[in-house]
Design a protein around this motif. Structure first.
Motif: not given
Length: 530
Positions: A104-130
């Motif tokens: 939800l807006k307004p969002v803290r930078d730390e919260e947004l960065i954490e979500s982006v890093q979470q998405a990056a981890v999912q991408i890497r795990l799915e890539g390794e699995k594939q």
């Protein structure tokens, strides 16, 4: 590094996220900006975008429409919703589309960065699995012919499968057969000699390709090697045929001609009758191989209709294996010439057999004999059996006659060379002469005086020397040899009990029965009935 795209119809919101956060420090390479769903999709079409941060409410298509479109076309891209509306319905839809976070807006930078890093981890795990899945699939594809051949060999040997298990295996290995399908066997024997094993395997591979070319459009095919290194193709018609035997005959003639024309090689072909997969496969195989073995003397390039001949053969034990004296007895006595002759007899019988089981039984008989000799001589099993033994053991029912004979003769040669020095003294030569004479005169008078006269020695001296050399008395060897011969006759002939006794030197039948029972713990008749 991963790429990020920020999508919002408010320019300030986009600039704030894209510029104010040091994304490179958090593993993000490029940051793309889009001010509508249409512009975002255009970026997606021309650039690789891994993570998207999008608003929901925008003119035209919404952020949820963007997420839905991305899930359909770019499944690996992760989406984060950044909305000014704490709507349960929005959140529910976002969850349905697989978004990583709903912020939800307004969002803290730390919260947004954490979500982006979470998405990056999912991408890497799915890539390794594939990647692991792709490697596994590549490995399966690479070994598919080998796995198909193993399954077909099990079917050929009559191994039983639960119906569901067999269907699953057939589907996994992409084999076109199903239980109870109509099918025929093609047994292909390569008639020409090849100088090396590698050349032989390459030629069989080439022949298999020709078979696939000729039969593949009409039949589902799968093949394996049998114990005699012949090719066995299982063929199931892809559609109902009006004259299947005529078609199979024409294709068979074409196969023989094509192999001769394109490979400059000669093959013989035996075609079984029609049967059901998998239960009737062993019977069809025995029928086809029996026809081919019976016509072996007719020459090369045969095309046989096995269905017109025998209905199959009855499995019998190999006489050469068990006919006394046994291989262990011969090797123990240093009678290597006799041992080699016995090996010749074993493989001559195997080459005429129609049952792969015989090769498997022979392998274990020979391995047991060699292992016994190694133990008695205090030698390492690996030293006697050699490295090839482990491969034969791994092959199991799949051991071939060619590889078994190569291994056996190699072991025999090494054994003969390692024991030649010890076996050349006069005493050993005399013992071999005595045992050979006994083996050929089991039905006659075998008194110590008679034997001593044959070798021109005093009976007392002969008895003492024999005992010192072998660890047993001559009479013990005579009884053991007579009993082994009696067992062979009881098992492989229809001779009456008294006839067996006379054949092995016992004219007094009750006495023969008494000696036999003392030696084996049961009477000759009980042994035969058992």
């Amino acid at each position: 590094m991963m790429n990020l795209m920020v999508v919002d119809d408010e320019h300030s919101a986009v600039e704030s996220i894209a510029v104010s956060i040091p994304w490179r420090e958090h593993g993000i390479g490029q940051v793309f900006k889009a001010y509508s769903v249409k512009e975002a999709l255009e970026h997606m079409a021309t650039h690789q975008v891994h993570i998207i941060i999008t608003d929901i409410r925008m003119p035209g298509l919404s952020g949820l429409d963007l997420v839905s479109h991305i899930r359909q076309k770019w499944e690996q891209t992760k989406c984060i919703i950044l909305s000014g509306h704490a709507s349960f319905d929005y959140a529910k839809q976002a969850l349905k589309h697989g978004t990583v976070s709903y912020l939800l807006k307004p969002v803290r930078d730390e919260e947004l960065i954490e979500s982006v890093q979470q998405a990056a981890v999912q991408i890497r795990l799915e890539g390794e699995k594939q990647m692991l899945h792709q490697r596994a699939m590549y490995s399966v594809r690479e070994h598919l012919p080998e796995k198909r051949a193993e399954l077909m060999k099990d079917v050929l040997l009559g191994h039983k499968f639960a119906n569901d298990e067999l269907v699953s295996k057939l589907e996994q290995l992409e084999i076109g057969f199903r239980p109870q399908d109509k099918m025929q066997l093609l047994l292909i024997r390569y008639d020409d000699h090849q100088p090396t094993h590698k050349a032989f395997r390459l030629m069989k591979y080439a022949i298999s390709n020709v078979v696939e070319e000729i039969y593949g459009s009409t039949y589902h095919l799968c093949h394996t090697d049998d114990a005699y290194d012949d090719l066995v193709f299982m063929t199931s018609p892809k559609q109902t045929q009006s004259e299947p035997e005529m078609l199979m005959g024409r294709l068979g003639e074409r196969l023989i001609h094509s192999v001769r024309q394109y490979l400059n090689a000669t093959i013989s072909l035996s075609v079984s009758r029609m049967g059901r997969f998998p239960d009737q496969v062993p019977q069809l195989y025995h029928q086809a191989v029996s026809a081919l073995r019976k016509q072996a003397e007719a020459g090369k390039g045969l095309h046989l209709n096995a269905a017109a001949g025998t209905n199959g053969a009855t499995l019998k034990s190999l006489a050469a294996l068990y006919e006394p004296p046994g291989l262990t007895t011969l090797m123990e006595a240093g009678r290597m010439e006799d041992a080699h002759r016995k090996i010749d007899q074993i493989f001559a019988e195997l080459s005429n057999s129609v049952f792969p089981e015989h090769v498997y039984v022979a392998f274990h008989y020979l391995a047991a004999a060699f292992s016994t000799m190694a133990h008695r001589e205090g030698r390492q099993l690996t030293e006697v059996l050699g490295e090839q033994y482990q491969q034969l053991l791994k092959d199991g029912y799949g051991v071939s006659l060619r590889s078994l004979e190569t291994w056996t003769r190699s072991v025999m040669q090494q054994w003969a060379e390692s024991t030649s020095d010890a076996g050349q003294d006069a005493g050993s030569t005399l013992i071999r002469q005595v045992q050979q004479w006994i083996d050929h005169h089991l039905g006659e008078d075998l008194s110590l005086q008679v034997i001593a006269g044959e070798v021109h020695l005093h009976p007392v001296y002969l008895s003492k020397m024999y005992k010192q050399s072998t660890g047993e008395g001559i009479s013990d060897y005579i009884i053991r040899s007579r009993m082994e011969r009696a067992v062979h006759l009881l098992k492989h002939t229809a001779m009456k009990i008294y006839e067996v006794g006379q054949e092995v030197g016992y004219n007094n039948t009750p006495y023969f029965i008494q000696v036999f029972r003392k030696h084996y713990g049961l009477t000759p008749q009980d042994f035969r009935n058992g």
